[in-house]
Design a protein around this motif. Structure first.
Motif, mmCIF file in Angstrom:
data_model
loop_
_atom_site.group_PDB
_atom_site.id
_atom_site.type_symbol
_atom_site.label_atom_id
_atom_site.label_comp_id
_atom_site.label_asym_id
_atom_site.label_seq_id
_atom_site.Cartn_x
_atom_site.Cartn_y
_atom_site.Cartn_z
ATOM 1 N N UNK A 173 8.055 -15.183 -44.176
ATOM 2 C CA UNK A 173 8.958 -15.233 -45.331
ATOM 3 C C UNK A 173 9.366 -13.840 -45.773
ATOM 4 N N UNK A 174 8.400 -12.909 -45.804
ATOM 5 C CA UNK A 174 8.717 -11.542 -46.218
ATOM 6 C C UNK A 174 9.710 -10.903 -45.258
ATOM 7 N N UNK A 175 9.611 -11.251 -43.971
ATOM 8 C CA UNK A 175 10.498 -10.670 -42.960
ATOM 9 C C UNK A 175 11.885 -11.300 -43.018
ATOM 10 N N UNK A 176 11.943 -12.625 -43.134
ATOM 11 C CA UNK A 176 13.229 -13.325 -43.094
ATOM 12 C C UNK A 176 13.986 -13.236 -44.418
ATOM 13 N N UNK A 177 13.276 -13.221 -45.513
ATOM 14 C CA UNK A 177 13.923 -13.215 -46.830
ATOM 15 C C UNK A 177 14.129 -11.814 -47.381
ATOM 16 N N UNK A 178 13.356 -10.862 -46.882
ATOM 17 C CA UNK A 178 13.376 -9.514 -47.428
ATOM 18 C C UNK A 178 12.205 -9.325 -48.371
ATOM 19 N N UNK A 179 11.577 -8.152 -48.316
ATOM 20 C CA UNK A 179 10.366 -7.908 -49.087
ATOM 21 C C UNK A 179 10.624 -7.984 -50.592
ATOM 22 N N UNK A 180 11.784 -7.448 -51.047
ATOM 23 C CA UNK A 180 12.072 -7.478 -52.478
ATOM 24 C C UNK A 180 12.209 -8.906 -52.990
ATOM 25 N N UNK A 181 12.987 -9.725 -52.255
ATOM 26 C CA UNK A 181 13.172 -11.109 -52.661
ATOM 27 C C UNK A 181 11.857 -11.878 -52.575
ATOM 28 N N UNK A 182 11.010 -11.532 -51.589
ATOM 29 C CA UNK A 182 9.703 -12.177 -51.465
ATOM 30 C C UNK A 182 8.833 -11.883 -52.684
ATOM 31 N N UNK A 183 8.885 -10.639 -53.188
ATOM 32 C CA UNK A 183 8.123 -10.307 -54.399
ATOM 33 C C UNK A 183 8.669 -11.082 -55.592
ATOM 34 N N UNK A 184 9.992 -11.212 -55.684
ATOM 35 C CA UNK A 184 10.584 -12.009 -56.762
ATOM 36 C C UNK A 184 10.080 -13.444 -56.714
ATOM 37 N N UNK A 185 10.055 -14.031 -55.507
ATOM 38 C CA UNK A 185 9.546 -15.390 -55.364
ATOM 39 C C UNK A 185 8.077 -15.464 -55.762
ATOM 40 N N UNK A 186 7.328 -14.416 -55.451
ATOM 41 C CA UNK A 186 5.919 -14.376 -55.838
ATOM 42 C C UNK A 186 5.767 -14.480 -57.348
ATOM 43 N N UNK A 187 6.483 -13.639 -58.069
ATOM 44 C CA UNK A 187 6.346 -13.614 -59.533
ATOM 45 C C UNK A 187 6.825 -14.922 -60.141
ATOM 46 N N UNK A 188 7.979 -15.419 -59.675
ATOM 47 C CA UNK A 188 8.498 -16.678 -60.207
ATOM 48 C C UNK A 188 7.570 -17.840 -59.858
ATOM 49 N N UNK A 189 6.982 -17.796 -58.650
ATOM 50 C CA UNK A 189 6.040 -18.840 -58.249
ATOM 51 C C UNK A 189 4.788 -18.836 -59.106
ATOM 52 N N UNK A 190 4.273 -17.634 -59.383
ATOM 53 C CA UNK A 190 3.109 -17.528 -60.267
ATOM 54 C C UNK A 190 3.455 -18.050 -61.663
ATOM 55 N N UNK A 191 4.627 -17.663 -62.173
ATOM 56 C CA UNK A 191 5.058 -18.108 -63.502
ATOM 57 C C UNK A 191 5.148 -19.634 -63.560
ATOM 58 N N UNK A 192 5.789 -20.228 -62.554
ATOM 59 C CA UNK A 192 5.923 -21.687 -62.530
ATOM 60 C C UNK A 192 4.555 -22.360 -62.388
ATOM 61 N N UNK A 193 3.714 -21.815 -61.515
ATOM 62 C CA UNK A 193 2.401 -22.408 -61.299
ATOM 63 C C UNK A 193 1.535 -22.359 -62.546
ATOM 64 N N UNK A 194 1.577 -21.247 -63.256
ATOM 65 C CA UNK A 194 0.791 -21.109 -64.489
ATOM 66 C C UNK A 194 1.234 -22.133 -65.528
ATOM 67 N N UNK A 195 2.548 -22.313 -65.669
ATOM 68 C CA UNK A 195 3.056 -23.259 -66.660
ATOM 69 C C UNK A 195 2.760 -24.707 -66.267
ATOM 70 N N UNK A 196 2.916 -25.028 -64.988
ATOM 71 C CA UNK A 196 2.607 -26.387 -64.518
ATOM 72 C C UNK A 196 1.125 -26.690 -64.713
ATOM 73 N N UNK A 197 0.263 -25.742 -64.362
ATOM 74 C CA UNK A 197 -1.179 -25.931 -64.481
ATOM 75 C C UNK A 197 -1.598 -26.197 -65.924
#
Length: 397
Positions: free
Chosen positions: A72-96
């Motif tokens: 994912x980091x290679x195909x999407x780009x490292x910057x966009x992968x980090x963005x997905x990381x932060x947004x994923x953590x944010x969504x996961x924390x709220x869902x949990x």
């Protein structure tokens, strides 16, 4: 202005600070469960096994999903992968924090998958956007921030849960994610942060390293034993202090925090030490400090604070020196991503076994001595494999 440009001007300090902010989100969200585990169990009627899974699931995700995270980091780009990381953590924390048992588990899985992507993507950005002379410093700040996030979360979650309930306490971690995504967007620019931009193989290109396969295997073993030792000590040090030294549960928990907070000194200290010593010498020092933890608790348990202090430095420095070796020995970005996925994927798989195995050995023997011998074996393997694997890493400048 993208991260590639920021790395070449004084603005790169902004990128460095943002890497630290991102790292605050890569351990704290799943560490937050431990201080409120009893409250969650009472409210959701979780079995002890399921409750334990809430802290094991992210570690298992680190292992199972690492190859996909590298892709994912290679195909999407490292910057966009980090963005997905932060947004994923944010969504996961709220869902949990939002519902019943199913949502708690679903949110935990989402947090684990998101963090796995960040575990791969952030070191790739450090390798690509910082000069070799600054890569060690950037990696030290990254690993120190991982531990700062864990420490802050551990300290704040319990009092907040007492005041507002466990759901609010777990949701509060989202504040770090909101801050990180805001500053990350400023650092790399909205285009790089939110648009797919496959990696073009940029960054430092190095000639092939002789015996690279053996080096990768050695780093994998070193990372596995480092992680095994860390999770084993983290899970059982409070119980050991309670049983062997008669500390109260509260006192044992506070005392064991020394082991966690000193990791910050280890993460920042390794790049500094590497300016004066070879990477091999740094690995030897870390190996000695790590070995002193189980050996010291066996021979002189009353000096637990000294062994915890040295072990904290060792666990923070150990992961730093391994990541530095990966980004400096890999030929290019693709190789670095693959090596990181192999090392972390296999290493975290072993790490997930540590708490139950150490606990089983303790329960089966009725003594802490065999359990400490298991940890001693793991740190000795780390000592040998890390020292042998980093010999080709060039000295910091």
């Amino acid at each position: 202005m993208s991260g590639r440009i920021l790395a070449r001007v004084p603005g790169s300090y902004i990128l460095l600070a943002c890497i630290g902010l991102v790292a605050l989100n890569l351990r704290g969200p799943f560490v937050a469960v431990a201080p409120v585990a009893d409250l969650m169990q009472q409210d959701l009627h979780f079995s002890p096994v399921l409750l334990g899974l809430l802290t094991s699931i992210p570690v298992l995700c680190f292992s199972v999903a690492a190859p996909l995270a590298s892709l994912a980091a290679r195909r999407l780009g490292a910057e966009f992968a980090v963005t997905l990381t932060i947004l994923g953590v944010l969504a996961g924390v709220l869902v949990r924090s939002a519902g019943g048992p199913l949502l708690v588990v679903a949110g935990t899985v989402l947090i684990g998958l998101a963090i796995t992507v960040g575990n791969i993507a952030v070191p790739l950005i450090i390798r690509r956007d910082f000069s070799p002379a600054r890569q060690g410093t950037a990696m030290g700040i990254y690993t120190a921030a991982l531990n700062i996030g864990s420490f802050l979360t551990s300290v704040v979650t319990a009092p907040l849960a007492d005041a507002a309930g466990w759901r609010i306490a777990l949701a509060a971690v989202a504040v770090l994610a909101v801050g990180a995504i805001a500053f990350w967007t400023l650092a790399v620019g909205p285009r790089d942060a939110f648009l797919v931009s496959p990696e073009d193989g940029g960054g430092t290109k190095l000639p092939p390293v002789q015996g690279s396969g053996w080096i990768t295997a050695g780093l994998t073993v070193a990372f596995a034993m480092q992680a095994f030792s860390y999770y084993g000590v983290t899970a059982w040090l409070p119980s050991y202090l309670h049983d062997e030294l008669g500390m109260s549960v509260g006192e044992a928990g506070a005392a064991s925090s020394i082991f966690q907070i000193l990791a910050i000194a280890g993460g920042l200290g390794v790049p500094f030490a590497a300016r004066f010593l070879s990477t091999t010498a740094v690995a030897v020092i870390l190996g000695v400090l790590w070995t002193a933890v189980p050996a010291g608790l066996l021979l002189a348990p009353h000096l637990w604070w000294l062994w915890s202090l040295g072990g904290g430095i060792a666990q923070g420095g150990g992961i730093t020196v391994i990541f530095i070796a990966i980004i400096r020995l890999a030929r290019d970005q693709v190789s670095a991503g693959r090596m990181s996925a192999i090392v972390q994927g296999s290493g975290y798989c072993v790490a997930a076994v540590a708490p139950p195995l150490v606990g089983f050995v303790h329960d089966a023997s009725g003594s802490w001595t065999p359990a400490l011998l298991v940890l001693l074996a793991s740190v000795l393997i780390f000592f040998a494999s890390s020292t042998l694997s980093v010999r080709r890493v060039p000295k910091d400048r």
